[in-house]
Design a protein around this motif. Structure first.
Motif, PDB file in Angstrom:
ATOM      1  N   GLU A 151      22.904  64.947  45.090  1.00 43.63           N
ATOM      2  CA  GLU A 151      22.832  65.980  43.656  1.00 43.63           C
ATOM      3  C   GLU A 151      21.124  65.673  43.384  1.00 43.63           C
ATOM      4  OE1 GLU A 151      24.971  67.611  42.128  1.00 43.63           O
ATOM      5  OE2 GLU A 151      26.621  66.968  43.447  1.00 43.63           O
ATOM      6  N   VAL A 152      20.887  66.751  42.644  1.00 48.05           N
ATOM      7  CA  VAL A 152      19.494  66.750  42.144  1.00 48.05           C
ATOM      8  C   VAL A 152      19.292  66.346  40.558  1.00 48.05           C
ATOM      9  CG1 VAL A 152      17.574  68.338  42.039  1.00 48.05           C
ATOM     10  CG2 VAL A 152      18.910  68.563  43.863  1.00 48.05           C
ATOM     11  N   SER A 187      26.166  58.899  36.413  1.00 47.70           N
ATOM     12  CA  SER A 187      26.938  58.660  37.891  1.00 47.70           C
ATOM     13  C   SER A 187      25.902  58.520  38.881  1.00 47.70           C
ATOM     14  CB  SER A 187      27.689  60.056  38.003  1.00 47.70           C
ATOM     15  OG  SER A 187      26.916  61.073  38.024  1.00 47.70           O
ATOM     16  N   LEU A 188      24.715  58.527  38.537  1.00 44.26           N
ATOM     17  CA  LEU A 188      23.691  58.793  39.889  1.00 44.26           C
ATOM     18  C   LEU A 188      22.738  57.465  40.049  1.00 44.26           C
ATOM     19  CD1 LEU A 188      22.476  62.320  40.058  1.00 44.26           C
ATOM     20  CD2 LEU A 188      24.492  61.409  41.430  1.00 44.26           C
ATOM     21  N   ARG A 189      22.742  56.666  38.570  1.00 47.24           N
ATOM     22  CA  ARG A 189      21.950  55.572  38.395  1.00 47.24           C
ATOM     23  C   ARG A 189      21.993  54.455  39.539  1.00 47.24           C
ATOM     24  NH1 ARG A 189      23.064  55.705  31.931  1.00 47.24           N
ATOM     25  NH2 ARG A 189      21.818  57.750  31.788  1.00 47.24           N
ATOM     26  N   GLU A 190      23.078  54.052  40.026  1.00 46.55           N
ATOM     27  CA  GLU A 190      23.163  53.228  40.970  1.00 46.55           C
ATOM     28  C   GLU A 190      22.416  53.738  42.108  1.00 46.55           C
ATOM     29  OE1 GLU A 190      26.786  50.789  41.648  1.00 46.55           O
ATOM     30  OE2 GLU A 190      27.771  52.505  40.674  1.00 46.55           O
ATOM     31  N   VAL A 191      22.060  54.759  42.738  1.00 47.84           N
ATOM     32  CA  VAL A 191      21.422  55.495  43.909  1.00 47.84           C
ATOM     33  C   VAL A 191      19.794  55.498  43.437  1.00 47.84           C
ATOM     34  CG1 VAL A 191      21.077  57.190  45.387  1.00 47.84           C
ATOM     35  CG2 VAL A 191      23.406  56.711  44.490  1.00 47.84           C
ATOM     36  N   VAL A 192      19.421  55.491  42.230  1.00 50.13           N
ATOM     37  CA  VAL A 192      17.930  55.765  42.001  1.00 50.13           C
ATOM     38  C   VAL A 192      17.533  54.315  42.232  1.00 50.13           C
ATOM     39  CG1 VAL A 192      16.308  55.897  40.045  1.00 50.13           C
ATOM     40  CG2 VAL A 192      18.331  57.768  40.276  1.00 50.13           C
ATOM     41  N   GLY A 193      16.258  54.303  42.717  1.00 47.26           N
ATOM     42  CA  GLY A 193      15.590  52.855  42.999  1.00 47.26           C
ATOM     43  C   GLY A 193      15.892  52.381  44.383  1.00 47.26           C
ATOM     44  N   SER A 194      16.847  53.098  45.124  1.00 49.38           N
ATOM     45  CA  SER A 194      17.200  52.782  46.616  1.00 49.38           C
ATOM     46  C   SER A 194      16.793  53.680  47.693  1.00 49.38           C
ATOM     47  CB  SER A 194      18.776  52.719  46.594  1.00 49.38           C
ATOM     48  OG  SER A 194      19.284  54.070  46.936  1.00 49.38           O
ATOM     49  N   CYS A 205      19.720  62.512  45.058  1.00 52.98           N
ATOM     50  CA  CYS A 205      20.364  61.297  45.266  1.00 52.98           C
ATOM     51  C   CYS A 205      21.445  61.758  46.079  1.00 52.98           C
ATOM     52  CB  CYS A 205      21.061  60.970  43.932  1.00 52.98           C
ATOM     53  SG  CYS A 205      19.672  60.653  42.789  1.00 52.98           S
ATOM     54  N   LEU A 206      21.437  61.036  47.288  1.00 58.49           N
ATOM     55  CA  LEU A 206      22.818  60.926  48.372  1.00 58.49           C
ATOM     56  C   LEU A 206      23.740  60.351  47.661  1.00 58.49           C
ATOM     57  CD1 LEU A 206      20.679  60.275  51.514  1.00 58.49           C
ATOM     58  CD2 LEU A 206      20.704  62.387  50.079  1.00 58.49           C
ATOM     59  N   ALA A 235      27.207  54.899  46.181  1.00 63.57           N
ATOM     60  CA  ALA A 235      27.324  53.635  45.308  1.00 63.57           C
ATOM     61  C   ALA A 235      28.072  52.493  45.948  1.00 63.57           C
ATOM     62  CB  ALA A 235      27.904  53.906  43.805  1.00 63.57           C
ATOM     63  N   ASP A 236      29.168  52.650  46.406  1.00 67.17           N
ATOM     64  CA  ASP A 236      29.885  51.860  47.130  1.00 67.17           C
ATOM     65  C   ASP A 236      29.075  50.935  48.361  1.00 67.17           C
ATOM     66  OD1 ASP A 236      31.941  52.359  45.467  1.00 67.17           O
ATOM     67  OD2 ASP A 236      33.168  53.586  46.912  1.00 67.17           O
ATOM     68  N   PHE A 237      28.570  51.758  49.126  1.00 66.70           N
ATOM     69  CA  PHE A 237      27.565  51.250  50.042  1.00 66.70           C
ATOM     70  C   PHE A 237      26.671  50.441  49.872  1.00 66.70           C
ATOM     71  CE2 PHE A 237      23.533  52.098  52.795  1.00 66.70           C
ATOM     72  CZ  PHE A 237      24.063  51.392  53.934  1.00 66.70           C
ATOM     73  N   LEU A 238      25.779  50.897  48.686  1.00 65.33           N
ATOM     74  CA  LEU A 238      24.568  50.199  48.097  1.00 65.33           C
ATOM     75  C   LEU A 238      25.192  48.933  47.653  1.00 65.33           C
ATOM     76  CD1 LEU A 238      22.757  53.107  46.312  1.00 65.33           C
ATOM     77  CD2 LEU A 238      22.143  51.646  48.229  1.00 65.33           C
TER      78      LEU A 238
END
Length: 320
Positions: free
Chosen positions: A262-263, A272-279, A291-292, A306-309
């Motif tokens: 998602e962009v 919903s994308l905040r866990e990905v940001v910063g990774s 965001c993947l 998010a689960d992977f992170l």
């Protein structure tokens, strides 16, 4: 009209939908041509039949599985079926001795609005290129690939959230109806084919849809904007799957398949994308943050990013 003798040629699920429609509506399918069974399993000691063959056998339809389409034994069997017309859906390129055999011709169902996206992967490339519309075309076969005179076309929208799997399923259903319509018109003698040269010609980007290979599916980050990268990912999801590498500081590289992204704007990242940001799974472009969101690490199951992170240690890791 339904007495017209039809030989159907196809192999995958996309073709199966059309064959099902013909049988269910009472068309006179006198034979089916499909690919030879393929060896599968760890030791390649088990043969797997195509979806089209499995359906044909279950419904008592004669099945031909030629290794070579010019083989005289196959051609003799095909002649004995005495087809009035041949229908081709997701099969192989036919030699003239095959496509010219039936008196009412051989037509193909192509998953694009010809003359756009001629080639082996039209659905993938339409989504990759960010098209908002595609469709299906029936056309009579001639000597070159996907160049024959057009019989009918049906337009189908591509939604912004659609992946290629969504469009594939939609086109298979619409295409099956178009096959039936085409057969009805051939039987009634009302077909008026239009040479493709008389239609608006495609842009260079949309003129061909070449076969996809592993290297084709690699995400070349430097070539993309956030939006084109997202289109590339959804144009290969769920199959064959876009991929990149996750590089660790110690030199390890792990293949990472990406099924959705998602962009977001840097200043307005949805919860919903905040866990990905910063990774490493958030890639910054001039037009936004990609965001993947749906991934699969080589050797592991597909999962939400998010689960992977939550279970991964990615300090210093990068995508490349």
């Amino acid at each position: 009209m339904k007495d017209m003798r039809i030989v159907f040629m196809g192999t995958p699920e996309f073709a199966l939908i059309s064959l099902q429609r013909l049988v269910e509506r009472g068309y006179n399918v006198v034979g089916v041509v499909t690919m030879p069974d393929k060896p599968v399993g760890r030791h390649h000691d088990t043969l797997s039949s195509s979806p089209v063959k499995q359906y044909a056998v279950a419904h008592g339809l004669p099945v031909l599985q030629p290794e070579r389409l010019r083989d005289e034994a196959f051609l003799s069997q095909l002649r004995q079926l005495q087809a009035d017309v041949q229908v081709v859906v997701a099969f192989r390129m036919l030699p003239e001795v095959v496509w010219a055999m039936p008196p009412r011709g051989t037509f193909n169902l192509h998953a694009a609005l010809l003359p756009k996206y001629r080639g082996a992967a039209p659905i993938n490339w339409a989504v990759i290129n960010g098209e908002q519309e595609t469709g299906v075309t029936t056309f009579f076969l001639d000597h070159d690939i996907d160049t024959g005179a057009i019989i009918h076309q049906q337009r189908v929208p591509i939604g912004d959230a659609d992946c290629v799997g969504d469009v594939y399923d939609r086109l298979a259903l619409v295409g099956a109806d178009l096959v039936c319509r085409t057969l009805d018109d051939i039987a009634a003698g009302t077909v008026r084919p239009i040479p493709q040269e008389q239609l608006p010609q495609p842009t260079p980007q949309s003129s061909t849809a070449p076969k996809l290979f592993k290297d084709t599916c690699r995400i070349e980050w430097a070539w993309h904007t956030a939006r084109t990268a997202r289109n590339f990912i959804r144009g290969l999801s769920p199959y064959p799957g876009a991929w990149t590498t996750l590089r660790y500081p110690d030199g390890r590289e792990v293949v990472l398949k990406v099924f959705a992204a998602e962009v977001a704007a840097d200043t307005d990242v949805p919860a919903s994308l905040r866990e990905v940001v910063g990774s490493p799974l958030a890639v910054r472009f001039a037009d936004g943050l990609l965001c993947l969101t749906d991934i699969q690490v080589a050797g592991k199951r597909r999962m939400a990013a998010a689960d992977f992170l939550r279970g991964a240690r990615l300090e210093g890791a990068t995508l490349g």
